[in-house]
Structure formats: structure tokens, C-alpha cells
Design a protein around this motif. Structure first.
Motif, PDB file in Angstrom:
ATOM      1  N   PHE A   1       0.920  -1.205   0.068  1.00  0.00           N
ATOM      2  CA  PHE A   1       0.134   0.036  -0.190  1.00  0.00           C
ATOM      3  C   PHE A   1       0.831   1.097  -0.028  1.00  0.00           C
ATOM      4  N   ALA A   2       0.525   2.179  -0.834  1.00  0.00           N
ATOM      5  CA  ALA A   2       1.169   3.414  -0.868  1.00  0.00           C
ATOM      6  C   ALA A   2       0.245   4.490  -0.476  1.00  0.00           C
ATOM      7  N   THR A   3       0.797   5.726   0.301  1.00  0.00           N
ATOM      8  CA  THR A   3       0.171   6.770   0.604  1.00  0.00           C
ATOM      9  C   THR A   3       0.500   8.001  -0.495  1.00  0.00           C
ATOM     10  N   SER A   4      -0.279   8.951  -0.517  1.00  0.00           N
ATOM     11  CA  SER A   4       0.041   9.947  -1.600  1.00  0.00           C
ATOM     12  C   SER A   4       0.991  10.759  -0.770  1.00  0.00           C
ATOM     13  N   SER A   5       1.080  10.890   0.417  1.00  0.00           N
ATOM     14  CA  SER A   5       2.011  11.762   1.103  1.00  0.00           C
ATOM     15  C   SER A   5       3.567  11.105   1.394  1.00  0.00           C
ATOM     16  N   GLY A   6       3.512   9.708   0.978  1.00  0.00           N
ATOM     17  CA  GLY A   6       4.803   8.841   1.008  1.00  0.00           C
ATOM     18  C   GLY A   6       4.846   8.699   2.591  1.00  0.00           C
ATOM     19  N   ALA A   7       4.107   8.898   3.617  1.00  0.00           N
ATOM     20  CA  ALA A   7       4.324   8.438   4.986  1.00  0.00           C
ATOM     21  C   ALA A   7       3.853   7.073   5.410  1.00  0.00           C
TER      22      ALA A   7
ATOM     23  N   ILE B   1       2.320   3.630   6.608  1.00  0.00           N
ATOM     24  CA  ILE B   1       0.824   3.387   6.805  1.00  0.00           C
ATOM     25  C   ILE B   1       0.811   2.554   8.274  1.00  0.00           C
ATOM     26  N   THR B   2      -0.227   3.163   9.051  1.00  0.00           N
ATOM     27  CA  THR B   2      -0.512   2.798  10.192  1.00  0.00           C
ATOM     28  C   THR B   2      -1.693   1.989  10.554  1.00  0.00           C
ATOM     29  N   TRP B   3      -1.841   1.162  11.505  1.00  0.00           N
ATOM     30  CA  TRP B   3      -3.090   0.538  11.682  1.00  0.00           C
ATOM     31  C   TRP B   3      -4.238   1.353  11.457  1.00  0.00           C
ATOM     32  N   GLN B   4      -4.141   2.405  12.336  1.00  0.00           N
ATOM     33  CA  GLN B   4      -5.373   3.518  12.053  1.00  0.00           C
ATOM     34  C   GLN B   4      -5.667   4.036  10.667  1.00  0.00           C
ATOM     35  N   GLN B   5      -4.572   3.906   9.821  1.00  0.00           N
ATOM     36  CA  GLN B   5      -4.711   4.255   8.553  1.00  0.00           C
ATOM     37  C   GLN B   5      -5.339   3.196   7.754  1.00  0.00           C
ATOM     38  N   MET B   6      -5.243   1.904   8.068  1.00  0.00           N
ATOM     39  CA  MET B   6      -5.710   0.727   7.649  1.00  0.00           C
ATOM     40  C   MET B   6      -7.063   0.586   7.791  1.00  0.00           C
ATOM     41  N   ILE B   7      -7.771   1.275   9.173  1.00  0.00           N
ATOM     42  CA  ILE B   7      -9.053   1.114   9.263  1.00  0.00           C
ATOM     43  C   ILE B   7      -9.822   2.031   8.458  1.00  0.00           C
ATOM     44  N   TYR B   8      -9.154   3.291   8.427  1.00  0.00           N
ATOM     45  CA  TYR B   8      -9.580   4.453   7.379  1.00  0.00           C
ATOM     46  C   TYR B   8      -9.689   3.771   5.995  1.00  0.00           C
ATOM     47  N   TYR B   9      -8.727   3.250   5.644  1.00  0.00           N
ATOM     48  CA  TYR B   9      -8.859   2.678   4.107  1.00  0.00           C
ATOM     49  C   TYR B   9      -9.830   1.759   3.873  1.00  0.00           C
ATOM     50  N   SER B  10      -9.971   0.725   4.913  1.00  0.00           N
ATOM     51  CA  SER B  10     -10.872  -0.351   4.693  1.00  0.00           C
ATOM     52  C   SER B  10     -12.502   0.453   4.636  1.00  0.00           C
ATOM     53  N   TYR B  11     -12.767   1.177   5.458  1.00  0.00           N
ATOM     54  CA  TYR B  11     -14.001   1.695   5.359  1.00  0.00           C
ATOM     55  C   TYR B  11     -14.398   2.412   4.199  1.00  0.00           C
ATOM     56  N   VAL B  12     -13.299   3.181   3.660  1.00  0.00           N
ATOM     57  CA  VAL B  12     -13.390   4.019   2.294  1.00  0.00           C
ATOM     58  C   VAL B  12     -13.468   3.128   1.191  1.00  0.00           C
ATOM     59  N   THR B  13     -12.955   1.990   1.324  1.00  0.00           N
ATOM     60  CA  THR B  13     -12.937   0.816   0.128  1.00  0.00           C
ATOM     61  C   THR B  13     -14.549   0.233   0.379  1.00  0.00           C
ATOM     62  N   LEU B  14     -14.923  -0.054   1.680  1.00  0.00           N
ATOM     63  CA  LEU B  14     -15.963  -0.770   1.698  1.00  0.00           C
ATOM     64  C   LEU B  14     -17.405  -0.190   1.221  1.00  0.00           C
ATOM     65  N   THR B  15     -17.113   1.243   1.420  1.00  0.00           N
ATOM     66  CA  THR B  15     -18.320   2.126   1.045  1.00  0.00           C
ATOM     67  C   THR B  15     -18.039   2.615  -0.328  1.00  0.00           C
ATOM     68  N   THR B  16     -17.133   2.068  -1.102  1.00  0.00           N
ATOM     69  CA  THR B  16     -16.763   2.709  -2.405  1.00  0.00           C
ATOM     70  C   THR B  16     -16.490   4.032  -2.469  1.00  0.00           C
ATOM     71  N   VAL B  17     -16.049   4.594  -1.435  1.00  0.00           N
ATOM     72  CA  VAL B  17     -15.628   6.361  -1.516  1.00  0.00           C
ATOM     73  C   VAL B  17     -14.625   6.302  -2.465  1.00  0.00           C
ATOM     74  N   GLY B  18     -13.513   5.700  -2.115  1.00  0.00           N
ATOM     75  CA  GLY B  18     -12.209   5.841  -2.794  1.00  0.00           C
ATOM     76  C   GLY B  18     -11.794   7.267  -2.761  1.00  0.00           C
ATOM     77  N   TYR B  19     -11.226   7.762  -1.666  1.00  0.00           N
ATOM     78  CA  TYR B  19     -10.462   9.041  -1.744  1.00  0.00           C
ATOM     79  C   TYR B  19      -9.255   8.947  -2.623  1.00  0.00           C
ATOM     80  N   GLY B  20      -8.552   7.955  -2.759  1.00  0.00           N
ATOM     81  CA  GLY B  20      -7.270   7.818  -3.481  1.00  0.00           C
ATOM     82  C   GLY B  20      -6.108   8.294  -2.760  1.00  0.00           C
ATOM     83  N   ASP B  21      -6.175   8.684  -1.286  1.00  0.00           N
ATOM     84  CA  ASP B  21      -5.018   9.107  -0.661  1.00  0.00           C
ATOM     85  C   ASP B  21      -4.224   7.729  -0.288  1.00  0.00           C
ATOM     86  N   ILE B  22      -4.874   6.741  -0.345  1.00  0.00           N
ATOM     87  CA  ILE B  22      -3.827   5.371  -0.117  1.00  0.00           C
ATOM     88  C   ILE B  22      -4.321   4.496  -1.242  1.00  0.00           C
TER      89      ILE B  22
END
Length: 221
Positions: free
Chosen positions: A152-158, A160-181
Motif C-alpha cells: 500500500f502506498a500513501t499520496s504523502s509517502g508516509a 501506513i499505520t493500523w489506524q490508516q488501515m481502518i480508515y482505508y478499509s471503510y473507504v473501500t467498503l463504502t466505495t468512496v475511494g478518496y485515493g490518498d491510500i
């Protein structure tokens, strides 16, 4: 109040409390990395909510045993990762979390889709199931990243932490797809696509189920 009414009230209280606990867990995960007693308190709460939910919603000995054992494993792994962090401890948290979530998913799916009438407790259970699916995939994605760093890659290059994985999972589940991860590895992309499809199918199947139950009730009425 008759027995049926008491049972419905108890069901609403149980599923409502479970939903609230899941939301609190998802919002307070940063406490697992805080100092002092906060990680222990967080993992005690985390290791309790699905066990309590399973015992309240299912009489199955297998489910109850699975929830208790996986909950204990999550608690031990979480403490180890918080107070003596390392790759092995992190992987233990991911794997035990998947098992722990798996039990709760099975219990909530059975409770939701075996219901014969549309009641508030069924809607609350279905909502809880949706949230549990999202947090379960967080552990899946974290495991993939652990096995193949850079999946997984972040747009900022930082990193990825567990909290970001939770965020990414819900963004994917809801098909929002912000694209920052972005999933860049093969398995990361495969499971991200699967979660997005699952999120859409779950919504469709649930709505079909609830509408069908409501129609059946109307016909009987």
C-alpha cells in the motif's frame, strides 16, 4: 409487558449496545499506542465487546467458545504489541483480530439473515455487521502489508499505520475511494477489490432481505 415484547426490548438493547461499542472501538484505537494504562484498557474493551455480543446473540457453544478464546488471544497479543512492540507482536494482533472478527461476523450474519420479521434489533445487528466487516478487512490489509511491505502506498509517502488501515478499509467498503491510500501489490489490489464488491453486494442483499420480510408481513396482515 408480555414475553415477546420483553424479548424484543432485550434484543434492541443488546444490538444497540454492541453497535455503540463497535463505534467507540473504531474511534479510540489511537489509545492502543498511548502510554501508561491506556493500551491495556483499550485492549480489555476490544477483547470484551465481541465476546459479550456473541454470548448475548447466540446460544451456540462453538461460537461462544470461539469468541472467548479469540478474545483472550487478541488481549494478550494487543498487550504484547503495545508494551513490547515488534514485527511478531504486530502479526499476532492481525491474525488474532481476524479470528476474533470472524466469530462476530458469523454470529451477526446468522442473527440478521435468519430473522423472520423486520425489527429494530435486526437493523442494528445488520449495521453492526457492516462495521465489523470493515474492521475485519483492516486486519487483512495489515497482514498483507506485513508480509509484503509496500503493498500500500500513501499520496504523502508516509508509512501506513493500523489506524490508516481502518480508515482505508471503510473507504473501500463504502466505495468512496478518496485515493490518498492506494493498493499497489497484487494481493492488496485483489482484496481491496473483493471488499468493495462485498460492500455493494451486502447492501443489495440486506435491502432485498428486509424488503422481502416487510412484504411478507404486509401479506400476512
Amino acid at each position: 409487558m408480555d414475553r415477546a415484547a420483553r424479548s424484543r426490548t432485550r434484543g434492541v438493547a443488546t444490538t444497540g449496545a454492541l453497535l455503540a461499542a463497535i463505534l467507540i472501538h473504531n474511534l479510540t484505537y489511537p489509545l492502543s499506542a498511548a502510554g501508561g494504562a491506556w493500551p491495556a484498557l483499550f485492549y480489555l474493551f476490544y477483547a470484551t465487546i465481541f465476546v459479550a455480543g456473541t454470548w448475548a446473540l447466540s446460544a451456540s457453544r462453538a461460537y461462544r467458545t470461539g469468541a472467548a478464546l479469540s478474545g483472550l488471544a487478541v488481549f494478550i497479543a494487543g498487550l504484547a504489541n503495545s508494551y513490547a512492540p515488534g514485527p511478531a507482536a504486530a502479526l499476532a494482533v492481525y491474525l488474532t483480530s481476524m479470528a476474533y472478527h470472524g466469530v462476530m461476523i458469523a454470529v451477526l450474519a446468522r442473527y440478521t439473515f435468519q430473522a423472520r420479521t423486520v425489527m429494530t434489533d435486526v437493523v442494528l445487528a445488520a449495521t453492526s455487521l457492516y462495521l465489523v466487516l470493515g474492521s475485519a478487512f483492516s486486519a487483512v490489509f495489515a497482514t498483507i502489508e506485513w508480509l509484503a511491505p509496500g503493498s500500500f502506498a500513501t499520496s504523502s509517502g508516509a508509512a501506513i499505520t493500523w489506524q490508516q488501515m481502518i480508515y482505508y478499509s471503510y473507504v473501500t467498503l463504502t466505495t468512496v475511494g478518496y485515493g490518498d491510500i492506494t493498493p499497489t501489490g497484487f494481493y492488496a489490489q485483489a482484496f481491496a477489490a473483493f471488499e468493495a464488491i462485498l460492500g455493494v453486494l451486502y447492501t443489495v442483499l440486506l435491502l432485498s432481505r428486509l424488503v422481502g420480510l416487510h412484504a411478507s408481513e404486509a401479506d400476512r396482515g
